[in-house]
Write a protein that holds these residues in place. Sequence first.
Motif, PDB file in Angstrom:
ATOM      1  N   THR A  12       7.022   4.572  -4.029  1.00 41.24           N
ATOM      2  CA  THR A  12       6.974   6.119  -3.782  1.00 41.24           C
ATOM      3  C   THR A  12       7.115   6.956  -5.236  1.00 41.24           C
ATOM      4  N   ARG A  51      14.047   9.823  -1.056  1.00 40.96           N
ATOM      5  CA  ARG A  51      13.396   9.019  -0.103  1.00 40.96           C
ATOM      6  C   ARG A  51      14.262   9.163   1.327  1.00 40.96           C
ATOM      7  N   GLN A  84      12.574  10.526   4.791  1.00 42.76           N
ATOM      8  CA  GLN A  84      12.910   9.779   6.208  1.00 42.76           C
ATOM      9  C   GLN A  84      13.373  10.775   7.291  1.00 42.76           C
ATOM     10  N   LEU A 137      10.005   3.822   4.192  1.00 41.19           N
ATOM     11  CA  LEU A 137       9.232   5.051   4.474  1.00 41.19           C
ATOM     12  C   LEU A 137       7.712   4.928   4.834  1.00 41.19           C
ATOM     13  N   ALA A 160       4.672   8.138  -0.941  1.00 39.78           N
ATOM     14  CA  ALA A 160       5.160   9.666  -0.970  1.00 39.78           C
ATOM     15  C   ALA A 160       4.318  10.486  -0.516  1.00 39.78           C
TER      16      ALA A 160
END
Length: 232
Positions: A132, A139, A143, A173, A201
């Motif tokens: 990501t 992160r 989430q 993720l 991402a």
Amino acid sequence: MTPFGSDPEQLRNFTGHVPLFPLPDAVLFPNALLPLMIFEPRYRQMVADALAGDGLIAMALLKPGWEDSYETKSAPIRSTVCIGRIASSKLLPDGRYQIVLEGLTRAEILDEDQSSSEYRVARTELCPDMPTGLSRDERLRRQRELLVGFQQVAAGCDFDRTFHDSLDADLPLGGLCDVIAYSLPLEPEVAQSILEETDVAARSLLVLDELRNCIGSGVGRPSVFPPPYSLN
């Protein structure tokens, strides 16, 4: 089913060759479950062959304009597919199959075998998620945004225990993005664009945008999970 972490043993001996199941309105994601009713003779044979082998089938999305060539092996399809494993199957008295396909991984079609089989077979390359580039805090924040948005969209919907167990798991993720995307009432081309995104991402931002669209429009997802059987 092992939520959000495909068992590597399921693909350890994967040769890259996998039967293709092209449909105009079904996009499978890794870690999702897709019920299918198989009635076309060529796809009955595909399921029988898969059950006798490694149990793998790749779901592919037909491109616009597929109607005139649907019965052939050259109907245009998107090159990014999701390889799934037949998690359960039932052969009906009339020869149809009811199956549930468990999404395992993204893959890219390199070419197709010019075999004599009734159905299409592709040579594929697996497409793992890209890192990501987000910090741990970023992160976790992403989430939380996804879960809060999904809870707003899914309020009052009826989900089975498997789905709740999956969301309660310690999700990466990318896996969270995939299951939420699969659960939203997305147009096939939109779902396909999310499937094609291996940058986790970037994928999370796409899913967040779709959650906001659903919240803003008041459009939720179907009230039952898993969805009913799709017809081939």
